[in-house]
Motif scaffolding. Sequence first.
Motif, mmCIF file in Angstrom:
data_model
loop_
_atom_site.group_PDB
_atom_site.id
_atom_site.type_symbol
_atom_site.label_atom_id
_atom_site.label_comp_id
_atom_site.label_asym_id
_atom_site.label_seq_id
_atom_site.Cartn_x
_atom_site.Cartn_y
_atom_site.Cartn_z
ATOM 1 N N GLY A 107 0.825 -1.200 0.000
ATOM 2 C CA GLY A 107 0.000 0.000 0.000
ATOM 3 C C GLY A 107 0.859 1.249 0.000
ATOM 4 O O GLY A 107 2.077 1.202 0.095
ATOM 5 N N VAL A 108 0.200 2.376 -0.084
ATOM 6 C CA VAL A 108 0.855 3.665 0.011
ATOM 7 C C VAL A 108 0.121 4.490 1.067
ATOM 8 O O VAL A 108 -1.082 4.349 1.232
ATOM 9 N N PRO A 109 0.849 5.340 1.777
ATOM 10 C CA PRO A 109 2.295 5.549 1.688
ATOM 11 C C PRO A 109 3.068 4.302 2.098
ATOM 12 O O PRO A 109 2.545 3.464 2.844
ATOM 13 N N PRO A 110 4.284 4.147 1.604
ATOM 14 C CA PRO A 110 5.058 2.939 1.886
ATOM 15 C C PRO A 110 5.390 2.834 3.371
ATOM 16 O O PRO A 110 5.693 3.834 4.022
ATOM 17 N N ARG A 111 5.346 1.612 3.874
ATOM 18 C CA ARG A 111 5.711 1.354 5.261
ATOM 19 C C ARG A 111 7.184 0.990 5.344
ATOM 20 O O ARG A 111 7.643 0.118 4.615
ATOM 21 N N LEU A 112 7.889 1.615 6.236
ATOM 22 C CA LEU A 112 9.329 1.389 6.349
ATOM 23 C C LEU A 112 9.638 -0.069 6.654
ATOM 24 O O LEU A 112 10.615 -0.618 6.145
ATOM 25 N N ASP A 113 8.808 -0.708 7.440
ATOM 26 C CA ASP A 113 9.116 -2.081 7.848
ATOM 27 C C ASP A 113 8.898 -3.090 6.724
ATOM 28 O O ASP A 113 9.276 -4.253 6.853
ATOM 29 N N GLU A 114 8.323 -2.667 5.622
ATOM 30 C CA GLU A 114 8.136 -3.562 4.485
ATOM 31 C C GLU A 114 9.342 -3.532 3.539
ATOM 32 O O GLU A 114 9.424 -4.351 2.632
ATOM 33 N N TYR A 115 10.236 -2.602 3.740
ATOM 34 C CA TYR A 115 11.420 -2.473 2.893
ATOM 35 C C TYR A 115 12.608 -3.029 3.657
ATOM 36 O O TYR A 115 13.067 -2.430 4.627
ATOM 37 N N LYS A 116 13.096 -4.161 3.193
ATOM 38 C CA LYS A 116 14.081 -4.911 3.963
ATOM 39 C C LYS A 116 15.502 -4.417 3.770
ATOM 40 O O LYS A 116 16.326 -4.525 4.672
ATOM 41 N N TYR A 117 15.814 -3.912 2.591
ATOM 42 C CA TYR A 117 17.194 -3.558 2.269
ATOM 43 C C TYR A 117 17.329 -2.059 2.040
ATOM 44 O O TYR A 117 16.622 -1.489 1.195
ATOM 45 N N TRP A 118 18.253 -1.467 2.786
ATOM 46 C CA TRP A 118 18.428 -0.022 2.784
ATOM 47 C C TRP A 118 19.850 0.351 2.426
ATOM 48 O O TRP A 118 20.804 -0.348 2.791
ATOM 49 N N GLY A 119 19.983 1.493 1.757
ATOM 50 C CA GLY A 119 21.297 2.058 1.540
ATOM 51 C C GLY A 119 21.748 2.838 2.753
ATOM 52 O O GLY A 119 21.032 2.942 3.754
ATOM 53 N N GLN A 120 22.926 3.415 2.638
ATOM 54 C CA GLN A 120 23.529 4.115 3.768
ATOM 55 C C GLN A 120 23.044 5.556 3.888
ATOM 56 O O GLN A 120 23.262 6.203 4.907
ATOM 57 N N GLY A 121 22.381 6.046 2.856
ATOM 58 C CA GLY A 121 21.867 7.406 2.879
ATOM 59 C C GLY A 121 22.800 8.390 2.210
ATOM 60 O O GLY A 121 24.011 8.202 2.173
ATOM 61 N N THR A 122 22.214 9.448 1.666
ATOM 62 C CA THR A 122 22.983 10.525 1.051
ATOM 63 C C THR A 122 22.349 11.855 1.464
ATOM 64 O O THR A 122 21.123 11.987 1.479
ATOM 65 N N GLN A 123 23.173 12.817 1.826
ATOM 66 C CA GLN A 123 22.695 14.063 2.407
ATOM 67 C C GLN A 123 22.370 15.091 1.324
ATOM 68 O O GLN A 123 23.188 15.345 0.423
ATOM 69 N N VAL A 124 21.192 15.673 1.444
ATOM 70 C CA VAL A 124 20.796 16.803 0.608
ATOM 71 C C VAL A 124 20.536 17.984 1.534
ATOM 72 O O VAL A 124 19.720 17.879 2.456
ATOM 73 N N THR A 125 21.227 19.074 1.303
ATOM 74 C CA THR A 125 21.051 20.276 2.104
ATOM 75 C C THR A 125 20.665 21.414 1.174
ATOM 76 O O THR A 125 21.356 21.681 0.190
ATOM 77 N N VAL A 126 19.545 22.052 1.499
ATOM 78 C CA VAL A 126 19.042 23.155 0.686
ATOM 79 C C VAL A 126 19.133 24.432 1.507
ATOM 80 O O VAL A 126 18.495 24.546 2.563
ATOM 81 N N SER A 127 19.910 25.367 1.037
ATOM 82 C CA SER A 127 20.072 26.632 1.757
ATOM 83 C C SER A 127 19.076 27.658 1.242
ATOM 84 O O SER A 127 18.686 27.654 0.073
ATOM 85 N N SER A 128 18.678 28.538 2.144
ATOM 86 C CA SER A 128 17.680 29.558 1.772
ATOM 87 C C SER A 128 18.352 30.798 1.211
ATOM 88 O O SER A 128 19.548 30.965 1.269
#
Length: 128
Positions: A107-128
């Motif tokens: 279903g949507v919105p996606p549930r975090l516990d249904e996604y078994k494999y995750w990456g390490q993450g990448t940072q996005v920073t938006v300055s005003s």
Amino acid sequence: VKVVESGGDLVQAGGSVRLSCAASGFSLDDYNIGWFRRIPGKEREGVSCTSASDGRAWYAEPVKGRFTISRDNVENTMYLYLQMDVLKPEDTATYYCAADPGGTPRGVPPRLDEYKYWGQGTQVTVSS
């Protein structure tokens, strides 16, 4: 299964960033996959997701019309992209790619516990 994100950057408000995710080690015929983010001080949340079954995309309300998810299969690796346009300071977050192999309809919105494999993450920073 391997999931690796890249593409995070520091940009000014109104700018664009394209995130990439290389996912491998599972059948490219049956899966759900998506982008999630953790905004500082908030819980991790779904941003956009898609599936192999119908290819339709879901977007969280705050990013509709500004973000676009796409994918491309090359040999045994799926490349998932998130084109982020008209970025706002509130989009500042660590962005994660996550895979749910097997193709079970979700279903949507996606549930975090249904996604078994995750990456390490990448940072996005938006300055005003």
